[in-house]
Motif scaffolding. Structure first.
Motif, mmCIF file in Angstrom:
data_model
loop_
_atom_site.group_PDB
_atom_site.id
_atom_site.type_symbol
_atom_site.label_atom_id
_atom_site.label_comp_id
_atom_site.label_asym_id
_atom_site.label_seq_id
_atom_site.Cartn_x
_atom_site.Cartn_y
_atom_site.Cartn_z
ATOM 1 N N ILE A 26 0.663 36.277 -27.441
ATOM 2 C CA ILE A 26 2.487 36.913 -27.412
ATOM 3 C C ILE A 26 2.891 36.935 -28.434
ATOM 4 O O ILE A 26 4.198 38.198 -28.974
ATOM 5 C CB ILE A 26 3.019 36.184 -26.190
ATOM 6 C CG1 ILE A 26 4.484 37.078 -25.880
ATOM 7 C CG2 ILE A 26 3.207 34.498 -26.003
ATOM 8 C CD1 ILE A 26 4.634 35.833 -24.272
ATOM 9 N N ASP A 27 2.561 36.140 -29.610
ATOM 10 C CA ASP A 27 3.441 35.548 -30.525
ATOM 11 C C ASP A 27 3.326 36.880 -31.799
ATOM 12 O O ASP A 27 3.498 37.075 -32.290
ATOM 13 C CB ASP A 27 3.995 34.645 -31.554
ATOM 14 C CG ASP A 27 4.889 34.137 -32.351
ATOM 15 O OD1 ASP A 27 6.217 34.567 -31.441
ATOM 16 O OD2 ASP A 27 4.379 33.819 -33.102
ATOM 17 N N GLN A 28 2.078 36.719 -31.585
ATOM 18 C CA GLN A 28 0.987 37.776 -33.072
ATOM 19 C C GLN A 28 1.650 39.290 -32.321
ATOM 20 O O GLN A 28 1.878 39.812 -32.755
ATOM 21 C CB GLN A 28 0.259 37.972 -33.033
ATOM 22 C CG GLN A 28 -0.839 36.428 -33.338
ATOM 23 C CD GLN A 28 -0.907 35.362 -32.524
ATOM 24 O OE1 GLN A 28 0.097 34.948 -31.313
ATOM 25 N NE2 GLN A 28 -1.628 34.425 -32.465
ATOM 26 N N ILE A 29 1.351 39.664 -30.736
ATOM 27 C CA ILE A 29 1.824 41.029 -30.557
ATOM 28 C C ILE A 29 3.405 41.015 -30.573
ATOM 29 O O ILE A 29 4.388 42.093 -31.551
ATOM 30 C CB ILE A 29 1.879 40.624 -29.064
ATOM 31 C CG1 ILE A 29 0.352 40.845 -28.601
ATOM 32 C CG2 ILE A 29 2.639 42.111 -28.553
ATOM 33 C CD1 ILE A 29 0.117 40.932 -27.124
ATOM 34 N N ARG A 30 4.043 40.326 -30.442
ATOM 35 C CA ARG A 30 5.981 40.779 -31.095
ATOM 36 C C ARG A 30 6.290 40.408 -32.366
ATOM 37 O O ARG A 30 6.844 41.536 -33.010
ATOM 38 C CB ARG A 30 6.640 38.722 -30.271
ATOM 39 C CG ARG A 30 7.832 39.076 -31.277
ATOM 40 C CD ARG A 30 8.670 37.504 -30.505
ATOM 41 N NE ARG A 30 7.783 36.459 -31.759
ATOM 42 C CZ ARG A 30 8.729 36.211 -33.522
ATOM 43 N NH1 ARG A 30 9.496 36.524 -33.371
ATOM 44 N NH2 ARG A 30 8.003 35.250 -33.806
ATOM 45 N N GLN A 31 5.749 39.706 -33.685
ATOM 46 C CA GLN A 31 5.455 39.578 -34.615
ATOM 47 C C GLN A 31 5.186 41.486 -34.383
ATOM 48 O O GLN A 31 5.815 42.158 -35.694
ATOM 49 C CB GLN A 31 4.177 39.059 -35.822
ATOM 50 C CG GLN A 31 5.086 37.523 -35.754
ATOM 51 C CD GLN A 31 4.068 36.200 -35.810
ATOM 52 O OE1 GLN A 31 3.416 37.002 -36.881
ATOM 53 N NE2 GLN A 31 4.645 34.670 -35.847
ATOM 54 N N PHE A 32 4.040 42.184 -34.572
ATOM 55 C CA PHE A 32 3.380 43.009 -34.850
ATOM 56 C C PHE A 32 3.833 43.723 -34.135
ATOM 57 O O PHE A 32 4.682 44.954 -35.066
ATOM 58 C CB PHE A 32 1.676 43.904 -33.861
ATOM 59 C CG PHE A 32 1.431 44.480 -33.939
ATOM 60 C CD1 PHE A 32 1.163 44.897 -34.999
ATOM 61 C CD2 PHE A 32 1.781 45.621 -33.043
ATOM 62 C CE1 PHE A 32 0.882 46.701 -34.949
ATOM 63 C CE2 PHE A 32 1.313 47.062 -33.305
ATOM 64 C CZ PHE A 32 1.133 47.698 -33.718
ATOM 65 N N VAL A 33 5.323 43.878 -33.435
ATOM 66 C CA VAL A 33 5.941 44.908 -32.529
ATOM 67 C C VAL A 33 7.394 45.128 -33.659
ATOM 68 O O VAL A 33 8.163 45.996 -33.667
ATOM 69 C CB VAL A 33 6.358 44.888 -31.361
ATOM 70 C CG1 VAL A 33 7.547 45.523 -30.832
ATOM 71 C CG2 VAL A 33 5.490 45.410 -29.817
ATOM 72 N N LEU A 39 8.370 48.445 -35.474
ATOM 73 C CA LEU A 39 9.750 49.532 -34.992
ATOM 74 C C LEU A 39 11.136 48.277 -35.741
ATOM 75 O O LEU A 39 12.133 48.877 -36.124
ATOM 76 C CB LEU A 39 10.519 48.828 -33.401
ATOM 77 C CG LEU A 39 9.305 48.761 -32.073
ATOM 78 C CD1 LEU A 39 10.177 48.544 -30.834
ATOM 79 C CD2 LEU A 39 9.320 50.335 -32.755
ATOM 80 N N GLY A 40 10.711 47.568 -36.761
ATOM 81 C CA GLY A 40 11.634 47.109 -37.906
ATOM 82 C C GLY A 40 12.890 46.379 -36.764
ATOM 83 O O GLY A 40 14.214 46.707 -37.794
ATOM 84 N N VAL A 41 12.898 45.750 -36.126
ATOM 85 C CA VAL A 41 14.190 45.368 -35.016
ATOM 86 C C VAL A 41 13.683 43.407 -35.194
ATOM 87 O O VAL A 41 12.260 43.027 -34.632
ATOM 88 C CB VAL A 41 14.594 46.049 -33.939
ATOM 89 C CG1 VAL A 41 14.904 47.397 -34.643
ATOM 90 C CG2 VAL A 41 13.175 45.941 -32.758
ATOM 91 N N LYS A 42 13.758 42.844 -35.026
ATOM 92 C CA LYS A 42 14.109 41.619 -34.565
ATOM 93 C C LYS A 42 14.220 41.234 -32.727
ATOM 94 O O LYS A 42 15.477 41.576 -32.321
ATOM 95 C CB LYS A 42 14.673 40.599 -34.549
ATOM 96 C CG LYS A 42 14.795 39.127 -34.990
ATOM 97 C CD LYS A 42 15.932 38.533 -36.080
ATOM 98 C CE LYS A 42 14.802 37.236 -37.301
ATOM 99 N NZ LYS A 42 15.815 36.131 -37.831
ATOM 100 N N LEU A 43 13.385 40.837 -32.223
ATOM 101 C CA LEU A 43 13.108 40.669 -31.402
ATOM 102 C C LEU A 43 13.156 39.379 -30.184
ATOM 103 O O LEU A 43 13.034 39.308 -29.286
ATOM 104 C CB LEU A 43 11.763 41.196 -30.535
ATOM 105 C CG LEU A 43 11.185 42.543 -31.106
ATOM 106 C CD1 LEU A 43 9.434 42.872 -30.239
ATOM 107 C CD2 LEU A 43 12.003 44.160 -29.704
#
Length: 416
Positions: free
Chosen positions: A347-354, A358-362
Motif C-alpha cells: 500500500i505505501d509503495q502504491i501511494r508513493q507511485f501515485v 500525479l505530482g500531488v501529496k496524497l
C-alpha cells in the motif's frame, strides 16, 4: 450435492453464445462489483487497523501504559515511589517526569507552542518512540542544566542542528515587585529524533529532570510517574497493585485507555460505520447477481422446459442456477480477496507511485500525524468479509433459481 450433469449444464450457461452476450456482460459486471466490494472493504478496514495500531504504539511509546498522578498536588517522594512500582509483577519500567507547556523560539526568530518534558536518562532510554528514532546527536549527552532533545520537524522549522540554541519561554514566569516576568531559558540541542508522528516531532522537547524542575519552578517534585507493563491490554491488576502499594497516599492511577478514551471511541465508531457503508457495495453487486440470473432464467426458459420434459427434476433445475449465481459470487469474492491482500501488502509503495505519477501529496503527515500509510490485516475481519460476501451472493441466487425450477414446461413449449 451437485452431480456431473448439473455442473456441466451450469458451466454451459455461464459461457455465453452469440446473441446471449448481454446476459453474460451483466454477470461479468456483477463479478467485478463483488470483487471491488470485497477488496475495498478489506483495504479500508486494514488501513483503519493500521492507523489505530501505529497511533497507539506511538502514544504508548511516548506516554507509557499507566500514569500515576498526585491527587491535586505534584509527587514529592517520586524516586521511592518509582522504585516500589518497578517491584510490582508485570511492570517493566517506572520513572518520574516533569511536564508543562512552553513557547519555543529559534535563534533566527519565529515561535511555536510545545510541550517540555523533564525525564531521567534511564527513563528516556525506555521510551522506544524517542530512543529508537534518534537521527542526530546522542541521548547520552542529555545531561546538565542546559541540554535538550527536539523533534525533527521542530528542527526543520527553526533551522536547528546539533549544537544550536533554542529558547524556552514559560508564560507563567516569576512574580516580582513590578509584576510577573516570563521565565526565559536557552538550551543547547544535543539530540534530534524523528518518530514519524508529526504531532510529536513538531512540539515535544525533552530536558534532564533537574533542568525541567528548575524551568517549571517545581524543585524536588514530579508531575507524574510513567509506568510500562508487559501486557497493556490486561493492566487492571497492576493498577490495583499500585494503588495498594501506597495506602496512605491519595493517587490518581490512569491507564492508556482512560487517557485516550475519546480517540479509541472515535476509531471504533468510524470503523463500524465504514464497515456498514462499504458493505453496501457488496449488497449492490448481489442485486446485480439477482438481475443477471433473472434475465438468464427468462432467456433459458425454453431450455429449462426441454430439460424438464427429458426428466430433469425441479430440484436439479434449481441447483443448476444456484451454481451459476454462486460461481459468480465465489469467483468475485476470491478475486476481491486477492486484490485486497495484495494492495495492503504494497500500500505505501502504491501511494508513493501515485504521488509521483500525479505530482500531488496524497498523505500529508501534518494532517494524518503519520508519515507512512499503514495497513494491518486482521484475519478475523477478513474472514467476516469473505463469509458475508459469499452469504449475500448465495442468498441472491435463491429467488431466480426458485423461479427457474417452477417454470411449467407445457406452457413454455406451447408458447414457442
Amino acid at each position: 450435492m451437485f452431480n456431473a450433469f448439473e455442473r456441466k449444464i451450469a458451466a454451459r450457461y455461464l459461457r455465453a453464445r452469440r446473441g446471449e452476450r448481454f446476459v453474460s456482460i451483466i454477470a461479468i459486471f456483477s463479478l467485478i462489483g463483488i470483487a471491488l466490494g470485497v477488496a475495498t472493504l478489506i483495504i479500508v478496514m486494514s488501513v483503519m487497523n493500521g492507523f489505530r495500531q501505529e497511533l497507539l504504539s506511538q502514544i504508548l511509546g511516548l506516554n507509557g501504559d499507566i500514569g500515576v498522578y498526585g491527587a491535586g498536588a505534584p509527587l514529592t517522594e517520586y524516586d521511592a515511589m518509582a522504585g516500589t512500582i518497578r517491584g510490582i509483577k508485570g511492570v517493566t519500567g517506572a520513572f518520574p517526569i516533569v511536564q508543562g507547556e512552553v513557547l519555543l523560539s529559534g535563534p533566527q526568530g519565529g515561535a511555536a507552542g510545545g510541550i517540555a518534558r523533564g525525564i531521567t536518562p534511564d527513563g528516556l532510554k525506555q521510551l522506544p518512540t524517542v530512543s529508537k528514532h534518534v537521527v542526530a546527536g546522542s541521548l547520552d549527552d542529555l545531561t546538565g542544566s542546559d541540554t535538550i532533545a527536539i523533534g525533527g520537524s521542530l528542527a526543520s522549522q527553526f533551522g536547528l542542528s546539533v549544537g544550536s540554541q533554542i529558547t524556552l519561554i514559560l508564560p507563567q514566569g516569576k512574580a516580582t515587585v513590578i509584576g510577573t516576568i516570563p521565565s526565559i531559558q536557552s538550551f543547547r540541542v544535543v539530540a534530534i529524533f524523528q518518530t514519524g508522528m508529526q504531532q510529536y516531532d513538531s512540539s515535544f522537547v525533552f530536558l534532564p529532570l533537574g533542568a525541567a524542575q528548575t524551568l517549571f519552578q517545581q524543585p524536588n517534585t514530579a508531575t507524574q510517574i510513567q509506568v510500562f507493563v508487559t501486557d497493556p491490554d490486561h493492566d487492571d491488576a497492576i493498577k490495583q497493585a499500585i494503588a495498594a502499594a501506597f495506602p496512605t497516599q491519595t493517587l490518581n492511577v490512569q491507564d492508556w485507555r482512560q487517557n485516550n478514551d475519546s480517540f479509541l471511541a472515535a476509531v471504533t465508531v468510524e470503523g463500524n460505520v465504514m464497515f456498514l457503508i462499504l458493505t453496501l457495495i457488496i449488497l449492490v453487486a448481489a442485486f446485480n447477481v439477482i438481475s443477471s440470473l433473472i434475465m438468464m432464467v427468462k432467456d433459458k426458459a425454453r431450455d429449462i422446459a426441454i430439460l424438464r420434459t427429458m426428466g430433469a427434476s425441479s430440484g436439479a433445475v434449481m441447483r443448476i442456477f444456484l451454481m451459476c449465481g454462486a460461481s459468480v459470487g465465489v469467483l468475485g469474492t476470491l478475486i476481491g480477496f486477492g486484490l485486497g491482500v495484495t494492495f495492503c501488502a504494497y500500500i505505501d509503495q502504491i501511494r508513493q507511485f501515485v504521488q509521483r505519477l500525479l505530482g500531488v501529496k496524497l498523505f500529508d503527515p501534518t494532517i494524518y500525524y503519520l508519515e507512512a500509510l499503514p495497513a494491518k490485516l486482521d484475519w478475523h475481519q477478513v474472514t467476516e468479509v469473505l463469509v458475508m460476501s459469499l452469504l449475500l451472493s448465495l442468498l441472491a441466487t435463491i429467488y431466480p433459481s426458485w423461479r427457474a425450477s417452477h417454470i411449467d414446461p407445457v406452457e413454455t413449449l406451447r408458447s414457442e
